[in-house]
Design a protein around this motif. Structure first.
Motif, mmCIF file in Angstrom:
data_model
loop_
_atom_site.group_PDB
_atom_site.id
_atom_site.type_symbol
_atom_site.label_atom_id
_atom_site.label_comp_id
_atom_site.label_asym_id
_atom_site.label_seq_id
_atom_site.Cartn_x
_atom_site.Cartn_y
_atom_site.Cartn_z
ATOM 1 N N GLY A 213 0.815 -1.203 0.000
ATOM 2 C CA GLY A 213 0.000 0.000 0.000
ATOM 3 C C GLY A 213 0.849 1.254 0.000
ATOM 4 N N ASN A 214 0.609 2.145 0.953
ATOM 5 C CA ASN A 214 1.382 3.384 1.023
ATOM 6 C C ASN A 214 2.860 3.129 1.275
ATOM 7 N N ALA A 215 3.198 1.957 1.837
ATOM 8 C CA ALA A 215 4.596 1.624 2.120
ATOM 9 C C ALA A 215 5.264 0.898 0.959
ATOM 10 N N SER A 216 4.588 0.815 -0.183
ATOM 11 C CA SER A 216 5.165 0.149 -1.347
ATOM 12 C C SER A 216 5.955 1.126 -2.194
ATOM 13 N N VAL B 83 3.919 4.116 -3.876
ATOM 14 C CA VAL B 83 3.503 5.330 -3.155
ATOM 15 C C VAL B 83 4.671 5.941 -2.370
ATOM 16 N N ARG B 84 5.465 5.104 -1.689
ATOM 17 C CA ARG B 84 6.739 5.491 -1.067
ATOM 18 C C ARG B 84 6.606 6.400 0.151
ATOM 19 N N VAL B 85 5.679 6.056 1.020
ATOM 20 C CA VAL B 85 5.619 6.682 2.337
ATOM 21 C C VAL B 85 6.340 5.754 3.304
ATOM 22 N N TRP B 86 7.282 6.300 4.075
ATOM 23 C CA TRP B 86 8.023 5.457 4.999
ATOM 24 C C TRP B 86 7.114 5.031 6.156
ATOM 25 N N PRO B 87 7.077 3.732 6.492
ATOM 26 C CA PRO B 87 6.198 3.254 7.566
ATOM 27 C C PRO B 87 6.702 3.662 8.945
ATOM 28 N N GLU B 88 5.893 4.436 9.656
ATOM 29 C CA GLU B 88 6.264 4.945 10.973
ATOM 30 C C GLU B 88 5.508 4.208 12.071
ATOM 31 N N GLY B 89 5.868 4.517 13.317
ATOM 32 C CA GLY B 89 5.248 3.897 14.484
ATOM 33 C C GLY B 89 6.210 2.920 15.130
ATOM 34 N N HIS B 90 6.210 2.896 16.463
ATOM 35 C CA HIS B 90 7.122 2.017 17.196
ATOM 36 C C HIS B 90 6.442 0.695 17.516
ATOM 37 N N THR B 91 7.110 -0.387 17.155
ATOM 38 C CA THR B 91 6.596 -1.734 17.388
ATOM 39 C C THR B 91 7.196 -2.324 18.664
ATOM 40 N N ARG B 92 6.684 -3.509 19.049
ATOM 41 C CA ARG B 92 7.268 -4.315 20.122
ATOM 42 C C ARG B 92 7.385 -3.527 21.429
ATOM 43 N N GLN B 93 6.277 -2.977 21.843
ATOM 44 C CA GLN B 93 6.234 -2.176 23.060
ATOM 45 C C GLN B 93 5.695 -2.999 24.229
ATOM 46 N N GLY C 42 13.238 6.925 4.130
ATOM 47 C CA GLY C 42 12.367 8.087 4.210
ATOM 48 C C GLY C 42 11.342 8.073 3.101
ATOM 49 N N ASN C 43 10.682 9.204 2.899
ATOM 50 C CA ASN C 43 9.650 9.322 1.875
ATOM 51 C C ASN C 43 10.255 9.660 0.518
ATOM 52 N N ALA C 44 9.610 9.167 -0.531
ATOM 53 C CA ALA C 44 9.953 9.522 -1.913
ATOM 54 C C ALA C 44 11.408 9.216 -2.258
ATOM 55 N N MET D 285 1.919 3.407 9.393
ATOM 56 C CA MET D 285 1.764 2.039 8.906
ATOM 57 C C MET D 285 2.285 0.940 9.811
ATOM 58 N N ARG D 286 3.346 1.179 10.554
ATOM 59 C CA ARG D 286 3.753 0.140 11.485
ATOM 60 C C ARG D 286 2.678 -0.069 12.564
#
Length: 812
Positions: free
Chosen positions: A247-250, A253-263, A285-287, A604-605
């Motif tokens: 999707g957006n992380a492909s 589109v090339r939006v970098w997937p953000e958000g912290h995992t494994r919390q 990063g983006n683009a 996305m993350r």
């Protein structure tokens, strides 16, 4: 040999995509190639010859655009050449009855809604290499059948779409009619009925099988849900309307997937997301270049799961229900127009637009004004840089390479009267103007804040939103090249033609999460996924919106204490299923949140972690014969147990035990940044600090210590890093931060020492000069008899105060 014969010979049940069950990527490519060559003939009926543009055997440089498929009934081909004409799309056509035919081409002048001159999307129709006299894409603001005149056709011919400009020309279909008085229908539902009749596809959809869980949408959320459910022993169908996952992380589109995992307290939620998404590193990063987003990585993870049937390039547009329960979805292939029916016990809407829920009659909300917009990211290329030319993604790379080798590095660009007129307007990247959190002029071009559609419908107006982004990009580049006389050797390098959306419909669950829940730290009995991104809502940037009402194309994000919260914030499971469709889950930006609460959950993350939990909950539903709501009411403890299990574990059968695959070595989540235990001296991480006021932990810059870092502009905020020493003496005090232009220019530190309090001021816009991102701020004495601290004071700091870690090393 027809399409069905191809499928049979490859042991596929109904389409090439049905073979995507743990096969190798090369096998997938072979199947698709056979399908496209054998399976997309032009349709020649007695009265009409009908050719869908997306079914051309060779697409050349044209792209299949399915974004408005639900409104049009079909995808179309787009000549997205960034000002360089793309290679012809070509197909062969057979003629049953030779004679005189009327030619109709369904197209439009895509800039006509703005009443500007130029008609940039010009193309010609070639028959056996000879162009018709009519030029298409030159008239009509709406999609319509453009009269192409009459032509004599014999037994067979080669048909080609010849792009003349590289500026977003588009073609939906071509119809040759023996009835010279006939005009093809242009309104629904007559138009779709005509299409399917001409293609011989009037029958019912083909049976694609029945599954435990049907996931619609192959972004990070949907892919995570499919993998999670499959590893728990469920039979899963994953339906995605593009040729790649993410999707957006492909790379599309090339939006970098953000958000912290494994919390904590569920540190294994995010395991699957980290398998799918590449780690952040220099150049992320983006683009950026397509390899940064690693589409193959996502595909490999899915193809390794024998329980997943992957259906790429299928778009769901019909949902069948019975008594508030979904029984099946129908999907149309974006190339062949073949329709399939996928049945399931459970469904997960991971479309971002809440398409499945909407079609099923699920309760939903949508904003009608003040929407966040969509971005079509873009970047530029320096033709004088041989390395950039080598890695160019331009559709004319061969020509560009020859020019560069010959020393022809000047890159002219035409004046564009149809583009957004920016000759006397500011925009990021022009002169000293900057977008939010951007620095160099080049970094200001094509970034996340190039965004439009704030007053538009993100579903029905998506073509116009994307087209405004295109007009803004072309207008800015025209102004820079031809008005400002800048960047003589640069050209447009890449641009997304698929829009990256931020906001759309949201399905209503048993809990509707509010932004104040984040601010107030509302606790829930069913914590399901951690949120670490700030309450990030985009609005038109006032510095770049003058005289552009309704046409704004630069955004700014919300900042400040009002949009921060203490994270990670665990949102409830009850936001992940529909309140009125009994067997419908959701994951992604279409979950049950009020409008302002989209901000933290949409990265996305974070969306992927929703998907992981949905996959685990789906297993409970099947194993316990319950509903998504039933998981909360009767099996919540079991869900929490599953959330503690590593994402790599699998069940051999539905009722089998979760186990690691043979030979797998589990590595527990390590710190995402530098491991404090491996650094010399005494380390006090920000997680051990005593914070007051509003601090945000949703940053994404690499190079931090431990799990994360915090920052604040709240003048009432402070942070205390307490410590004691095991040996009295002099210690060098070092501070870690990550430099950025929005950081504090005068961050105040109060260091409690054996000799009293010492004040230090540091400029965090400048990078630390010491090892591991630390900067020495002096040597001070500390005794054994007291506890000490380093205190950060935000008031008067002139920017974001960044806190990461403190290091004390005995003075030499």
């Amino acid at each position: 040999m027809g399409p069905q014969e191809v499928y049979s010979r490859l042991n596929c049940e109904f389409s090439p995509a049905s073979c995507f069950k743990g096969e190798l990527p090369m096998f997938r490519q072979l199947i698709v190639a056979a399908f496209l060559i054998a399976g997309l003939p032009a349709i020649a009926a007695a009265q009409h010859i009908f050719v869908e543009a997306e079914q051309f055997t060779e697409l050349g440089g044209w792209d299949v655009d399915q974004q408005s498929m639900d409104q049009m009934g079909s995808p179309y081909l787009l000549a997205h050449g960034l000002g360089v004409p793309v290679k012809d799309a070509v197909t062969a056509v057979k003629v049953k009855e030779p004679g005189t035919y009327q030619v109709w081409v369904r197209t439009r002048d895509w800039v006509a809604p703005w009443k500007v001159p130029g008609a940039p999307g010009k193309f010609q129709l070639l028959i056996n290499g000879k162009a018709l006299t009519e030029t298409f894409g030159t008239k009509g603001a709406e999609w319509h059948w453009h009269d192409g005149g009459k032509v004599e056709l014999r037994e067979g011919f080669t048909l080609a779409l010849d792009d003349l400009t590289g500026f977003e020309g588009r073609c939906d279909a071509i119809c040759f009619s023996k009835d010279l008085s006939f005009t093809p229908p242009n309104k629904e539902p007559e138009m779709t009925a005509f299409r399917r009749e001409q293609m011989g596809l009037q029958g019912p959809p083909k049976d694609a099988g029945s599954f435990d869980l049907v996931v619609v949408g192959g972004g990070v959320a949907g892919t995570s849900a499919a993998v999670s459910a499959a590893r728990n022993g469920l039979k899963v169908a994953l339906i995605q309307d593009r040729p790649v996952l993410g999707g957006n992380a492909s790379s599309e589109v090339r939006v970098w997937p953000e958000g912290h995992t494994r919390q904590k307290p569920f540190p294994r939620i995010g395991d699957i997301v980290e398998e799918l998404c590449p780690p952040r590193k220099a150049g992320s990063g983006n683009a950026k270049g397509k390899d940064v987003y690693d589409d193959q990585r996502k595909l490999d993870v899915v193809l390794a799961e024998p329980n997943i049937t992957l259906l790429l390039e299928y778009r769901v547009n019909v949902v069948e229900t019975d008594n508030h329960t979904i029984v099946a979805v129908q999907a149309q292939h974006i190339r062949s127009a073949e329709r399939i029916k996928v049945q399931g016990k459970l469904f997960a809407d991971c479309t971002g637009d809440a398409t499945v829920g909407f079609l099923a009659g699920a309760d939903f909300e949508v904003s009608h004004e003040g929407n966040m917009g969509a971005s079509n990211l873009w970047n530029v290329l320096d033709q004088a840089d041989k390395n950039q030319v080598l890695h160019c993604e331009c559709k004319d790379k061969d020509v560009l390479t020859v020019l560069a080798e010959a020393g022809n590095i000047v890159a002219p660009f035409p004046r564009l009267p149809w583009a957004l007129d920016l000759k006397d307007k500011p925009f990021p990247g022009r002169q000293s103007y900057k977008g939010q959190w951007a620095n160099t002029p080049i970094a200001n071009l094509g970034g996340w804040f190039w965004e439009s559609g704030f007053d538009k419908d993100p579903i029905n107006d998506i073509e116009r939103i994307r087209d405004l982004n295109m007009r803004a990009m072309y207008g800015a580049w025209d102004a820079l090249k031809n008005v400002d006389q800048m960047y003589p050797n640069h050209r447009l390098g890449w641009s997304a033609f698929i829009a990256g959306k931020r906001e759309s419909r949201r399905l209503v669950g048993d809990v509707m999460l509010k932004a104040d829940d984040f601010r107030n730290g509302t606790e829930w009995p069913d914590p399901a996924f951690p949120n670490t991104w700030h309450i990030d809502i985009h609005v038109p940037h006032p510095s770049f919106s003058k005289d552009l009402k309704g046409e704004e194309f630069i955004s700014e994000a919300t900042t400040g204490a009002k949009y921060s919260y203490k994270g990670p914030y665990w949102a409830p499971y009850r936001t992940l299923y529909s309140r009125n469709i009994k067997n419908l889950f959701m994951a992604g930006r279409d979950i049950s949140v009020e409008r302002e609460a989209i901000g933290p959950i949409r990265v996305m993350r974070t969306c992927g972690m929703m998907g992981e939990v949905v996959g685990k909950a789906a297993w409970i539903c099947v194993a316990e014969e319950t509903t998504p709501r039933g998981v909360y009411e009767n099996h919540l403890s079991k869900l929490k147990e599953l959330m503690q299990e590593p994402g790599a574990k699998r069940r051999a059968t539905l009722d089998g035990e979760l186990q690691f695959p043979a030979g797998y070595v589990d590595v527990k989540p390590a710190p995402k940044g530098l491991d404090p235990a491996k650094l010399e001296g005494i380390i006090i991480d920000d997680e051990a600090s005593e914070m007051k006021g509003n601090w945000s932990d949703n940053g994404s810059l690499p190079g931090f210590v431990g799990e994360n870092y915090h920052y604040s502009t709240d003048p009432k905020a402070s942070a205390r890093f307490p410590f004691s020493v095991t040996r009295a003496g002099n210690y060098e005090v070092r501070i870690a931060w990550i430099a950025h232009e929005n950081r504090a220019k005068q961050a105040k530190l109060e260091i409690e020492t054996a000799e009293g309090r010492k004040m230090v001021v540091i400029d965090q816009t400048q990078a630390p000069t010491g090892a591991n991102g630390f900067q020495s701020v002096g040597t001070f004495r500390f005794d054994l008899t007291k506890n000490y601290a380093v205190n950060f004071i935000v008031a008067g700091a002139q920017g974001n105060v960044h806190i990461d870690a403190i290091q004390l090393v005995p003075a030499k």
